[in-house]
Scaffold this active site. Structure first.
Site, PDB file in Angstrom:
ATOM      1  N   ILE A  56      42.256  53.464  49.527  1.00  0.00           N
ATOM      2  CA  ILE A  56      42.686  54.639  49.057  1.00  0.00           C
ATOM      3  C   ILE A  56      42.270  55.095  47.773  1.00  0.00           C
ATOM      4  O   ILE A  56      42.003  56.181  46.996  1.00  0.00           O
ATOM      5  CB  ILE A  56      44.051  54.591  48.808  1.00  0.00           C
ATOM      6  CG1 ILE A  56      44.650  56.130  49.122  1.00  0.00           C
ATOM      7  CG2 ILE A  56      44.461  54.068  47.670  1.00  0.00           C
ATOM      8  CD1 ILE A  56      44.686  56.734  50.544  1.00  0.00           C
ATOM      9  N   GLY A  57      41.288  53.911  47.019  1.00  0.00           N
ATOM     10  CA  GLY A  57      40.879  54.147  45.901  1.00  0.00           C
ATOM     11  C   GLY A  57      41.228  53.371  44.760  1.00  0.00           C
ATOM     12  O   GLY A  57      41.081  53.927  43.495  1.00  0.00           O
ATOM     13  N   LYS A  58      42.346  52.593  44.736  1.00  0.00           N
ATOM     14  CA  LYS A  58      42.886  51.490  44.104  1.00  0.00           C
ATOM     15  C   LYS A  58      41.929  51.074  42.790  1.00  0.00           C
ATOM     16  O   LYS A  58      42.247  51.123  41.823  1.00  0.00           O
ATOM     17  CB  LYS A  58      43.664  50.493  44.462  1.00  0.00           C
ATOM     18  CG  LYS A  58      44.930  51.012  45.175  1.00  0.00           C
ATOM     19  CD  LYS A  58      45.846  49.918  45.623  1.00  0.00           C
ATOM     20  CE  LYS A  58      45.054  48.457  46.052  1.00  0.00           C
ATOM     21  NZ  LYS A  58      44.436  48.794  47.573  1.00  0.00           N
ATOM     22  N   THR A  59      41.044  50.456  43.420  1.00  0.00           N
ATOM     23  CA  THR A  59      40.009  49.739  42.549  1.00  0.00           C
ATOM     24  C   THR A  59      39.281  50.603  41.678  1.00  0.00           C
ATOM     25  O   THR A  59      38.895  50.585  40.629  1.00  0.00           O
ATOM     26  CB  THR A  59      39.199  48.864  43.410  1.00  0.00           C
ATOM     27  OG1 THR A  59      40.091  47.731  44.165  1.00  0.00           O
ATOM     28  CG2 THR A  59      38.067  47.721  42.449  1.00  0.00           C
ATOM     29  N   GLU A  84      46.098  44.701  39.942  1.00  0.00           N
ATOM     30  CA  GLU A  84      45.929  45.417  41.088  1.00  0.00           C
ATOM     31  C   GLU A  84      46.300  44.642  42.347  1.00  0.00           C
ATOM     32  O   GLU A  84      46.024  43.490  42.574  1.00  0.00           O
ATOM     33  CB  GLU A  84      44.360  45.794  41.231  1.00  0.00           C
ATOM     34  CG  GLU A  84      44.106  46.730  42.598  1.00  0.00           C
ATOM     35  CD  GLU A  84      42.792  46.878  42.763  1.00  0.00           C
ATOM     36  OE1 GLU A  84      42.204  46.818  44.029  1.00  0.00           O
ATOM     37  OE2 GLU A  84      42.000  47.028  41.715  1.00  0.00           O
ATOM     38  N   LYS A 135      43.632  40.366  39.527  1.00  0.00           N
ATOM     39  CA  LYS A 135      43.620  40.631  41.030  1.00  0.00           C
ATOM     40  C   LYS A 135      44.166  39.399  41.576  1.00  0.00           C
ATOM     41  O   LYS A 135      43.577  38.447  41.511  1.00  0.00           O
ATOM     42  CB  LYS A 135      42.424  40.963  41.683  1.00  0.00           C
ATOM     43  CG  LYS A 135      42.339  41.202  43.147  1.00  0.00           C
ATOM     44  CD  LYS A 135      42.563  42.544  43.337  1.00  0.00           C
ATOM     45  CE  LYS A 135      42.601  43.067  44.776  1.00  0.00           C
ATOM     46  NZ  LYS A 135      42.674  44.289  45.325  1.00  0.00           N
ATOM     47  N   SER A 142      40.630  39.779  49.483  1.00  0.00           N
ATOM     48  CA  SER A 142      39.862  39.472  50.775  1.00  0.00           C
ATOM     49  C   SER A 142      38.787  40.519  50.779  1.00  0.00           C
ATOM     50  O   SER A 142      38.946  41.686  50.288  1.00  0.00           O
ATOM     51  CB  SER A 142      40.910  39.452  51.805  1.00  0.00           C
ATOM     52  OG  SER A 142      41.620  40.491  51.883  1.00  0.00           O
TER      53      SER A 142
END
Length: 221
Positions: A17-20, A117, A41, A45
């Protein structure tokens, strides 16, 4: 144990979804404004071909830290599954939520903003005994940010995330609409609907950075 002045946990409504991207962008924004930052983090994975561009490496590039400080080296799982599933598939030790929390290891002196995150969505397993919301409960952060897409399906996805958190006594999140375009009618309507439901939203990285640098989290309406 040191703790950041403002502790932020970032979840997504789903994977990819674009978290990083959002996390790295807001960390760069804060750092460029003279704010000390750090990222963690707990476990990641990934496809082996993604080495060089994993979540930990992207977050580290934003903060100036080493990728193995952002995510401990033994928490890198080179198969694209939820971390506990990846650990099982790779025949690695089981992951305990308490160990992930203990391994965060914030710098001393503590940064003004520390960002954690998660992996996947709020209910995605991050350990064999816990998911993203369980991690939030353990960390008791200043802010919980839910990254969501701005388009079709986001109202249901955001509301489901907020309901799941409320069921476990986690306060209302700050929702960031990623890829938001004010020229798109649907994006504007989605934002208005979510705000009308009592959620607090941002759609601009600069606005999000300014909110996270403060100490006051969203209040229930």
């Amino acid at each position: 144990m040191t703790r950041p002045g403002s502790l932020v946990v970032v979840l997504g409504t789903a994977t990819e979804i674009g978290k990083t991207w959002v996390s790295a962008a807001v960390l760069r924004e804060l750092r460029s404004a003279g704010c000390s930052v750090s990222a963690r983090k707990p476990a990641q994975s990934f496809e082996p071909a993604d080495l060089g561009g994993t979540d930990a490496e992207l977050l580290a590039a934003a903060t100036g830290e080493d990728p193995t400080t952002v995510c401990r080296e033994h928490r890198w799982y080179e198969t694209p599954m939820a971390p506990p599933m990846a650990a099982d598939a790779l025949d690695r030790p089981r992951i305990a939520l308490a160990d992930l929390v203990d391994e965060l290891g914030w710098p001393d002196p503590a940064p003004e903003v520390g960002l954690v995150e998660t992996a996947g969505g709020p209910c995605s397993p991050i350990a064999h005994d816990g998911d993203g919301i369980d991690l939030v409960v353990r960390l008791a952060p200043t802010w919980v940010v839910v990254v969501a897409d701005a388009g079709l399906g986001t109202i249901s996805a955001v509301r489901q995330a907020a309901i799941a958190m409320a069921q476990r006594d986690v306060g209302p999140p700050l929702v960031h609409l990623n890829r938001y375009d004010p020229a798109v009618d649907l994006h504007r309507r989605n934002r208005a609907w979510l705000e009308g439901a009592g959620l607090e939203l941002t759609s601009d990285i600069g606005e999000l950075a300014a909110r996270l640098r403060g100490s006051a989290a969203p209040s229930p309406r």
